[in-house]
Every structure is written in structure tokens, then in C-alpha cells.
Design an enzyme around this catalytic site. Structure first.
Site, mmCIF file in Angstrom:
data_model
loop_
_atom_site.group_PDB
_atom_site.id
_atom_site.type_symbol
_atom_site.label_atom_id
_atom_site.label_comp_id
_atom_site.label_asym_id
_atom_site.label_seq_id
_atom_site.Cartn_x
_atom_site.Cartn_y
_atom_site.Cartn_z
ATOM 1 N N TYR A 155 -2.228 -1.243 0.955
ATOM 2 C CA TYR A 155 -1.228 -1.714 1.924
ATOM 3 C C TYR A 155 -1.479 -3.175 2.311
ATOM 4 C CZ TYR A 155 1.489 -1.678 6.329
ATOM 5 O OH TYR A 155 2.380 -1.953 7.351
ATOM 6 N N LYS A 159 0.948 -6.464 1.879
ATOM 7 C CA LYS A 159 1.421 -7.258 3.017
ATOM 8 C C LYS A 159 0.937 -8.714 2.931
ATOM 9 C CE LYS A 159 3.899 -4.121 5.064
ATOM 10 N NZ LYS A 159 5.374 -4.258 5.091
#
Ligand code: NAP
Length: 247
Positions: A155, A159
Site C-alpha cells: 500500500y 501511495k
């Protein structure tokens, strides 16, 4: 706002995406948003936006797929009469685990939605913005993309990549009056964070100077600022909405 604008928001059926749709509608923008599977939640977002007296369209589309992004963009352009002024790349997912236990599928799923979905949407929509010599692109990153976080290698990579794409595209399109910025929320009360257990939540809370979680509306306010005329000279920036987490 000097003239009526229109906004395309991904993942607008729930959480932060819904709050963004409602806030931009409140600013007078017509709205197209997509969802992946939650049609009842999408209907609720439609009703909330219609209550602000704007036109709204919900489209079912999986943004991890290039052809579905193209279909979504074409529907939005048709609905808005040939343009898209504001693009908010909000849809995102997590598949958390410690690195040793993280499966290839966990990496692929997160990169497909958070990174590739944002790429497909920016590529498709920027074409119209370049033609119109106007645009606001706002990408949802995360403090985790700035600071890292144990259990979120996949993740945080996605990002951080969103921040890289934001800065690169900002440089490409600035001369056409198109701004590209990222918003990096901290811990916001949505379905995504509802799954965090009490022990982990307590630990996270210690790392937030505000000592409380943010609300989807806190993020939506920042997106509305970046989408508005007041932010016309701001591009390539990452705005943390995190109660001080990333200080
Ligand atoms: P959420 O409550 O889980 O909602 C996610 C939204 O994205 C839903 O509308 C969902 O639609 C949609 N979506 C998911 N996968 C999709 C796909 N493949 N194609 C199209 N739509 C898809 O998430 P949230 O907490 O509001 O988060 C919104 C964004 O903020 C994400 O990018 C997230 O990474 C970021 N963020 C959140 C936090 C936080 O604390 N909540 C912190 C930092 C960053 P369906 O319901 O139809 O699946």
C-alpha cells in the site's frame, strides 16, 4: 467560483469519496462518480448530491481495468457536454500483511487499483483538460506513502508512487493551466479503517498529535480547496490531512 464546473470522482460511493462528491456538489459542481460493486451506497451518494441541486451520474466501473476507465471517462464527457474540469482519483484499497506473509496477489491487487487506476484515469482525462486548457487533478495518496508503515509495504509503495506521478504530471501540464496535486490523509473514519483492531488503533492514536481520527469531510474540504479558483497557482504539492501525523 467564476463559472460552473464539473467533476469526476472515483470511488464516490462510500467514505472519503462520498464526502468529496457531496462537498464538490455543494460548491455547485455537476458530479460523475464511479463505484465497483456497492450500488445501494452509490444511490445514497446520488441522493445526497442531488439535494445540492446539481446533476449527478453514478457509473459502475472497475478502475483497475484500463477499458473500464475509458468507458467511465467517455460517459462523464458525454454527461458534462464535452469536458471534465476536475478529476479526483480517490478509489483505493488495502491488502495489509507483514512482508514475509504478503502474497503476490496482495501486491498486484493494490498496485492495480491505487497506482494503475490513477494512471489510466489521469491519462484519459488529461487529454480533455489539455484541449480545454483548464483542469484540476487531485490524487489520493496517504501519510503512509510519505512515512511508510509496518504491514503496508504494498500500500505504501502504491501511495508513494501516486506522489511521484502527481509531481511528474504537474510539470508536464502546468503551462496549460492544469494543476495536479496529491492529498495525503492520515487516519480517517471510514470502512477502510473500521477493520483495525483496538490494540492497533490505540497505538496509531499515540502517533497522532491531535489524538483523534479525522473525518471524511476533513479530506473533502481540502479537495474542494485544491479544486477551486483559490488554488490556481498551486501544483505538484502533497497536502497532508492527518492531525499532525507526518510532522
Ligand atoms: P473506502 O471507505 O474503503 O471506500 C473505497 C471506495 O473506492 C468505494 O467507493 C469503493 O467502491 C471504491 N473502489 C474500491 N476499489 C475499486 C475499484 N477497483 N474500482 C472502482 N472503485 C473502487 O475507502 P476510504 O477510506 O474512503 O479511502 C478513500 C481513499 O483514501 C483511498 O484511496 C485510500 O487509500 C485513501 N486513504 C484513506 C485513509 C483512511 O484512513 N481511510 C487514509 C489515507 C488514505 P465499492 O464500495 O463499490 O467497492
Amino acid at each position: 467560483m467564476s463559472e460552473k464546473r464539473c467533476a469526476l470522482v472515483t470511488g464516490g460511493s462510500r467514505g472519503i469519496g462520498r464526502a468529496i462528491c457531496v462537498k464538490l456538489a455543494e460548491c455547485g459542481m455537476d458530479i460523475v462518480f464511479n463505484y465497483q460493486s456497492g450500488s445501494e451506497a452509490a444511490e445514497e451518494t446520488v441522493k445526497l448530491c442531488e439535494a445540492k441541486n446539481v446533476r449527478v451520474l453514478a457509473v459502475k466501473a472497475d478502475i483497475s481495468k484500463s477499458d473500464e476507465c475509458q468507458m467511465l471517462i467517455e460517459k462523464a464527457v458525454e454527461f458534462f457536454g464535452g469536458r471534465i474540469d476536475v478529476l479526483v482519483n480517490n478509489a483505493g484499497i488495502t491488502r495489509d500483511n507483514l512482508l514475509g506473509r504478503m502474497k503476490d496477489e496482495d501486491l498486484d491487487a493494490v498496485l492495480d487499483v491505487n497506482l494503475k487506476g490513477t494512471f489510466y484515469m489521469m491519462r484519459g482525462v488529461s487529454k480533455y483538460m489539455l484541449k480545454n486548457r483548464y483542469g484540476r487533478i487531485i490524487n489520493m495518496s496517504s501519510v503512509v506513502g510519505v512515512m511508510g508503515n509496518a504491514g503496508q509495504v504494498n500500500y505504501s509503495a502504491s501511495k508513494a508512487a501516486v506522489i511521484g506521478m502527481t509531481k511528474s504530471l504537474a510539470r508536464e501540464v502546468a503551462s496549460r493551466h492544469i494543476t495536479v496535486n496529491a492529498v495525503a490523509p492520515g487516519m480517517i473514519e471510514t470502512d477502510m479503517t473500521a477493520v483495525i483492531n483496538d490494540a492497533a488503533r490505540e497505538k496509531i492514536m499515540e502517533s497522532i498529535p491531535f489524538k483523534e481520527m479525522g473525518k471524511p469531510e476533513d479530506v473533502a474540504e481540502t479537495v474542494a480547496f485544491l479544486a477551486g479558483d483559490g488554488a490556481k497557482y498551486i501544483t505538484g504539492q502533497v497536502l497532508c490531512v492527518d492531525g499532525g501525523m507526518a510532522i
